[in-house]
Enzyme design. Structure first.
Site, mmCIF file in Angstrom:
data_model
loop_
_atom_site.group_PDB
_atom_site.id
_atom_site.type_symbol
_atom_site.label_atom_id
_atom_site.label_comp_id
_atom_site.label_asym_id
_atom_site.label_seq_id
_atom_site.Cartn_x
_atom_site.Cartn_y
_atom_site.Cartn_z
ATOM 1 N N TYR A 243 0.849 -1.211 0.000
ATOM 2 C CA TYR A 243 0.000 0.000 0.000
ATOM 3 C C TYR A 243 0.874 1.246 0.000
ATOM 4 C CZ TYR A 243 -2.557 -3.952 1.697
ATOM 5 O OH TYR A 243 -3.047 -5.213 1.833
ATOM 6 N N VAL A 261 -3.007 -7.915 6.801
ATOM 7 C CA VAL A 261 -3.244 -7.407 8.158
ATOM 8 C C VAL A 261 -3.184 -8.493 9.238
ATOM 9 C CG1 VAL A 261 -4.504 -5.275 7.650
ATOM 10 C CG2 VAL A 261 -5.765 -7.427 7.904
HETATM 11 N N1 GLN Z 1 -9.464 -8.889 4.555
HETATM 12 C C1 GLN Z 1 -8.831 -7.633 4.842
HETATM 13 C C2 GLN Z 1 -9.769 -6.497 4.511
HETATM 14 O O1 GLN Z 1 -10.490 -6.641 3.597
HETATM 15 C C3 GLN Z 1 -7.571 -7.546 4.075
HETATM 16 C C4 GLN Z 1 -6.806 -6.260 4.303
HETATM 17 C C5 GLN Z 1 -5.337 -6.467 4.409
HETATM 18 O O2 GLN Z 1 -4.829 -7.527 4.702
HETATM 19 N N2 GLN Z 1 -4.625 -5.384 4.265
HETATM 20 O O3 GLN Z 1 -9.817 -5.472 5.123
#
Ligand code: GLN
Length: 309
Positions: A243, A261
């Site tokens: 990101y 995450v």
């Molecule tokens: N499943 C998480 C979401 O949709 C994935 C986000 C991530 O890992 N950055 O928010």
């Protein structure tokens, strides 16, 4: 050249005792309870030797790391037509941001932010029932990792669905632009489930091998994608995999990588290694804090940055 097994064992020990561990994701309630004191690492080299450290065999929620594999599947299914539905430029904004979507006609910047991954999932779903699409994704994971024990953590998937208002907003917004083809609920259901795949560092590093060795599993010789496609997926991982922390990751680690995450990161040293790290505490942009530091230490000690040593 330093001994890989020693380097990995040393890093795991250094990370185990560090006091700064980041913050565990809480917006998915099921992830909020994960113990931040865990750290795991697995590195597979060209000979197929696996160097492991710490909690390398503890399964965790791979979350957005799954987006590498859904991108691979969608490209396999519809090829370059995928790029009509999603771009391949870094977003410079948060993984769950909605702002660019309005300016850019509902077409997400890249396949690794949430909106982009939802658009990719929508393409995998096209023409299938959600259950079939999920089965396809899971079978693909089994094939690339040589491991049929990999499963989806239904509790995490249910937790995400219950609280996934932001993702529902992104999906509905894209649907209003005609970017999604399937019912929003179906696409989101498949998305939440593939994010909830549970894997250990060892399994994740195994799954990443085709990206490190020109599209092929180096042990079996089985081809997963063409060398060109592997190279391009690595390029998108380098530019978009973290990101708005992607620049910092390239600067510090110097490898294509994809974070989630859940605290996992898959990193690829082309021709050299497939690497997975996991530590649940995240930094301010949602990438594993110790995972990144561990990878930075590994590339520095081994001289593995793609930009030179
Ligand atoms: N499943 C998480 C979401 O949709 C994935 C986000 C991530 O890992 N950055 O928010």
């Amino acid at each position: 050249m330093p001994d890989l097994k020693t380097v990995v064992a040393d890093i795991a020990e250094e990370m185990r005792t560090r006091p700064d561990r980041g913050e565990v994701a809480t917006y998915i309630p099921e992830l909020a309870g994960v113990d931040p004191n865990q750290f795991g690492m697995a590195v597979i080299d060209a000979e197929g030797e696996v160097a492991v450290g710490g909690d390398a065999d503890v399964p965790f929620s791979i979350q957005s790391v799954s987006k590498v594999f859904t991108l691979t599947l969608a490209l396999g299914k519809i090829g370059d037509r995928l790029w009509r539905h999603v771009g391949r430029e870094p977003s410079g904004s948060a993984f769950n941001s909605i702002v660019q979507l309005e300016y850019e006609g509902g077409v997400p910047r890249n396949p690794f932010i949430n909106a982009g991954a939802i658009a990719v999932t929508d393409q995998i779903l096209a023409g299938h029932e959600p259950r079939e699409a999920l089965g396809e994704i899971l079978r693909f994971m089994h094939f690339i990792a040589d491991d049929t024990s990999i499963t989806i953590d239904e509790k995490v998937a249910a937790s995400e669905r219950r609280t996934g208002f932001r993702n529902a907003a992104l999906a509905n917004y894209m649907k209003s632009f005609g970017v999604l083809q399937n019912p929003v609920d179906y696409t989101l259901g498949v998305y939440f489930h593939h994010c909830s795949i549970a894997m250990s560092c060892r399994q994740l590093a195994m799954a990443g091998r085709f990206l490190a060795w020109r599209g092929k599993n180096p042990t079996t010789g089985h081809s997963v994608v063409s060398p060109e496609r592997a190279r391009r997926i690595n390029a998108i991982m380098l530019t978009c995999g973290h990101y708005d922390g992607s620049g910092e990751f390239a600067y510090r680690v110097g490898l294509p990588g994809k974070s989630g995450v859940g605290g996992g990161i898959l990193a690829i040293a082309p021709g050299i290694a497939s690497i997975a790290v996991w530590s649940p505490g995240l930094d301010s942009v949602g990438n594993s804090h110790l995972g990144r530091i561990a990878l930075e230490t590994l590339t520095k000690r081994m001289g593995w940055s793609i930009f030179g040593d």
